[in-house]
Design a protein around this motif. Structure first.
Motif, mmCIF file in Angstrom:
data_model
loop_
_atom_site.group_PDB
_atom_site.id
_atom_site.type_symbol
_atom_site.label_atom_id
_atom_site.label_comp_id
_atom_site.label_asym_id
_atom_site.label_seq_id
_atom_site.Cartn_x
_atom_site.Cartn_y
_atom_site.Cartn_z
ATOM 1 N N HIS A 92 -24.679 -38.624 -14.905
ATOM 2 C CA HIS A 92 -25.194 -39.613 -15.856
ATOM 3 C C HIS A 92 -24.628 -40.976 -15.457
ATOM 4 C CE1 HIS A 92 -26.398 -36.301 -18.519
ATOM 5 N NE2 HIS A 92 -25.272 -35.740 -18.107
ATOM 6 N N PHE A 93 -25.445 -42.003 -15.558
ATOM 7 C CA PHE A 93 -25.005 -43.354 -15.240
ATOM 8 C C PHE A 93 -25.495 -44.334 -16.284
ATOM 9 C CE2 PHE A 93 -25.098 -41.382 -11.051
ATOM 10 C CZ PHE A 93 -23.935 -41.848 -10.468
ATOM 11 N N MET A 94 -24.675 -45.336 -16.550
ATOM 12 C CA MET A 94 -25.098 -46.533 -17.275
ATOM 13 C C MET A 94 -25.088 -47.611 -16.198
ATOM 14 S SD MET A 94 -24.676 -49.628 -18.820
ATOM 15 C CE MET A 94 -22.944 -49.947 -18.801
ATOM 16 N N GLN A 138 -30.633 -41.153 -4.079
ATOM 17 C CA GLN A 138 -32.035 -41.465 -4.346
ATOM 18 C C GLN A 138 -32.329 -41.754 -5.814
ATOM 19 O OE1 GLN A 138 -34.444 -41.743 -1.848
ATOM 20 N NE2 GLN A 138 -35.595 -42.690 -3.497
ATOM 21 N N GLY A 139 -31.817 -40.941 -6.714
ATOM 22 C CA GLY A 139 -32.121 -41.124 -8.127
ATOM 23 C C GLY A 139 -31.612 -42.445 -8.674
ATOM 24 N N PHE A 140 -30.438 -42.865 -8.221
ATOM 25 C CA PHE A 140 -29.858 -44.148 -8.640
ATOM 26 C C PHE A 140 -30.720 -45.283 -8.098
ATOM 27 C CE2 PHE A 140 -26.992 -47.699 -8.822
ATOM 28 C CZ PHE A 140 -26.028 -47.409 -9.772
ATOM 29 N N ASP A 141 -31.081 -45.182 -6.823
ATOM 30 C CA ASP A 141 -31.933 -46.179 -6.165
ATOM 31 C C ASP A 141 -33.261 -46.308 -6.911
ATOM 32 O OD1 ASP A 141 -33.362 -47.782 -4.330
ATOM 33 O OD2 ASP A 141 -32.529 -46.748 -2.608
ATOM 34 N N ASP A 142 -33.899 -45.185 -7.201
ATOM 35 C CA ASP A 142 -35.183 -45.192 -7.903
ATOM 36 C C ASP A 142 -35.061 -45.812 -9.298
ATOM 37 O OD1 ASP A 142 -36.334 -43.910 -5.727
ATOM 38 O OD2 ASP A 142 -36.329 -41.929 -6.668
ATOM 39 N N ALA A 143 -33.931 -45.585 -9.969
ATOM 40 C CA ALA A 143 -33.765 -46.026 -11.357
ATOM 41 C C ALA A 143 -33.734 -47.545 -11.509
ATOM 42 C CB ALA A 143 -32.501 -45.420 -11.956
ATOM 43 N N VAL A 144 -33.272 -48.267 -10.493
ATOM 44 C CA VAL A 144 -33.181 -49.723 -10.635
ATOM 45 C C VAL A 144 -34.521 -50.417 -10.399
ATOM 46 C CG1 VAL A 144 -30.731 -49.793 -10.049
ATOM 47 C CG2 VAL A 144 -32.422 -50.189 -8.266
ATOM 48 N N ILE A 145 -35.468 -49.711 -9.776
ATOM 49 C CA ILE A 145 -36.781 -50.306 -9.524
ATOM 50 C C ILE A 145 -37.424 -50.676 -10.868
ATOM 51 C CG2 ILE A 145 -39.101 -49.935 -8.565
ATOM 52 C CD1 ILE A 145 -36.930 -50.157 -6.402
ATOM 53 N N THR A 182 -29.493 -52.428 -0.733
ATOM 54 C CA THR A 182 -30.907 -52.738 -0.556
ATOM 55 C C THR A 182 -31.705 -51.556 -1.069
ATOM 56 O OG1 THR A 182 -30.408 -54.085 1.384
ATOM 57 C CG2 THR A 182 -32.701 -53.359 1.115
ATOM 58 N N THR A 183 -32.580 -51.802 -2.039
ATOM 59 C CA THR A 183 -33.359 -50.714 -2.619
ATOM 60 C C THR A 183 -34.287 -50.113 -1.573
ATOM 61 O OG1 THR A 183 -35.000 -52.283 -3.431
ATOM 62 C CG2 THR A 183 -33.278 -51.616 -4.974
ATOM 63 N N GLY A 184 -34.404 -48.795 -1.630
ATOM 64 C CA GLY A 184 -35.291 -48.081 -0.715
ATOM 65 C C GLY A 184 -34.741 -47.876 0.673
ATOM 66 N N SER A 185 -33.471 -48.246 0.905
ATOM 67 C CA SER A 185 -32.901 -48.147 2.253
ATOM 68 C C SER A 185 -32.123 -46.862 2.489
ATOM 69 C CB SER A 185 -31.973 -49.340 2.515
ATOM 70 O OG SER A 185 -30.831 -49.250 1.669
ATOM 71 N N ILE A 240 -29.234 -43.418 -17.309
ATOM 72 C CA ILE A 240 -30.055 -42.473 -16.555
ATOM 73 C C ILE A 240 -29.320 -41.153 -16.400
ATOM 74 C CG2 ILE A 240 -31.285 -44.284 -15.290
ATOM 75 C CD1 ILE A 240 -29.516 -43.583 -12.829
ATOM 76 N N THR A 241 -30.079 -40.096 -16.224
ATOM 77 C CA THR A 241 -29.531 -38.776 -15.923
ATOM 78 C C THR A 241 -30.177 -38.311 -14.629
ATOM 79 O OG1 THR A 241 -29.204 -38.246 -18.258
ATOM 80 C CG2 THR A 241 -29.328 -36.380 -16.724
ATOM 81 N N LEU A 242 -29.345 -37.902 -13.672
ATOM 82 C CA LEU A 242 -29.838 -37.448 -12.374
ATOM 83 C C LEU A 242 -29.568 -35.958 -12.214
ATOM 84 C CD1 LEU A 242 -28.552 -40.330 -10.043
ATOM 85 C CD2 LEU A 242 -30.709 -40.181 -11.306
ATOM 86 N N THR A 243 -30.606 -35.228 -11.867
ATOM 87 C CA THR A 243 -30.453 -33.813 -11.547
ATOM 88 C C THR A 243 -29.743 -33.701 -10.199
ATOM 89 O OG1 THR A 243 -32.542 -33.714 -10.360
ATOM 90 C CG2 THR A 243 -32.610 -33.262 -12.745
ATOM 91 N N PRO A 244 -29.205 -32.531 -9.858
ATOM 92 C CA PRO A 244 -28.596 -32.393 -8.537
ATOM 93 C C PRO A 244 -29.534 -32.804 -7.404
ATOM 94 C CG PRO A 244 -27.994 -30.529 -9.893
ATOM 95 C CD PRO A 244 -29.023 -31.323 -10.673
ATOM 96 N N GLU A 245 -30.824 -32.505 -7.530
ATOM 97 C CA GLU A 245 -31.786 -32.855 -6.471
ATOM 98 C C GLU A 245 -31.922 -34.369 -6.314
ATOM 99 O OE1 GLU A 245 -32.287 -28.820 -7.746
ATOM 100 O OE2 GLU A 245 -32.431 -30.629 -8.947
#
Length: 183
Positions: free
Chosen positions: A172-174, A86-93, A78-81, A103-108
């Protein structure tokens, strides 16, 4: 030579097709928003190209990370749950069904920066009382989370690294959205 009647018929046919196409355009496509339940295929890799995880069994086999005890299938969350990083969740929005994105996610945005203060001393007696014989670089589980034995000081103290194994890493994710369900 084309008659006026044939010419008008052709124009009306083209206009009809344009109108029908406009009615079936992408304006009705679902897009992911906060609170949606999404199904996502993914492959994750480090900066050097090494794949560390995937929902695709063939990719896992080709990357030599296949584990026969893992079920390779899309993840559902569930997005936002807060169920995933966080970065993966935000990317699908804002994504649509069958849309893919790199996408590329920083450690933060992923597991945080590596924190040396999270290497904590644990008495050897605590581990041996639990029938655990620790070795340097062993993975142990604390509250169902993996932790790593950093070092052992004689037979007295074991230093456990409570950082997530991917802390401090850029990921990094596809990702491909397979389904969207609105609550």
């Amino acid at each position: 030579m084309i008659s006026k009647r044939q010419y008008l018929s052709a124009i009306l046919l083209v206009l009809s097709l344009v109108m029908v196409a406009g009615c079936t355009g992408s304006t009705t496509e679902k897009t992911v928003k906060a609170g949606d339940i999404v199904t996502v295929d993914y492959t994750g890799w480090f900066d050097d190209g090494t794949i560390f995880d995937t929902s695709n069994e063939t990719i896992a086999q080709e990357a030599d990370i296949f584990n026969p005890y893992i079920s390779y299938e899309p993840i559902i969350f569930t997005t936002g749950s807060g169920e995933i990083i966080q970065g993966f969740d935000d990317a699908v929005i804002g994504m649509k069904i069958n849309e893919s994105r790199n996408i590329t996610l920083t450690p933060e945005q992923a597991y945080g920066q590596y924190d040396p203060s999270l290497i904590q001393p644990v008495p050897m007696s605590t581990l041996t009382a639990a029938n655990i014989t620790p070795y340097v670089n062993d993975t142990l589980y604390y509250n169902m989370e993996p932790v790593r034995v950093d070092s052992i000081d004689g037979n007295e103290t074991v230093y456990i690294d409570f950082n997530h194994p991917m802390a401090g890493k850029t990921l990094h994710f596809m990702i491909t959205v397979r389904d969207i369900q609105t609550e």
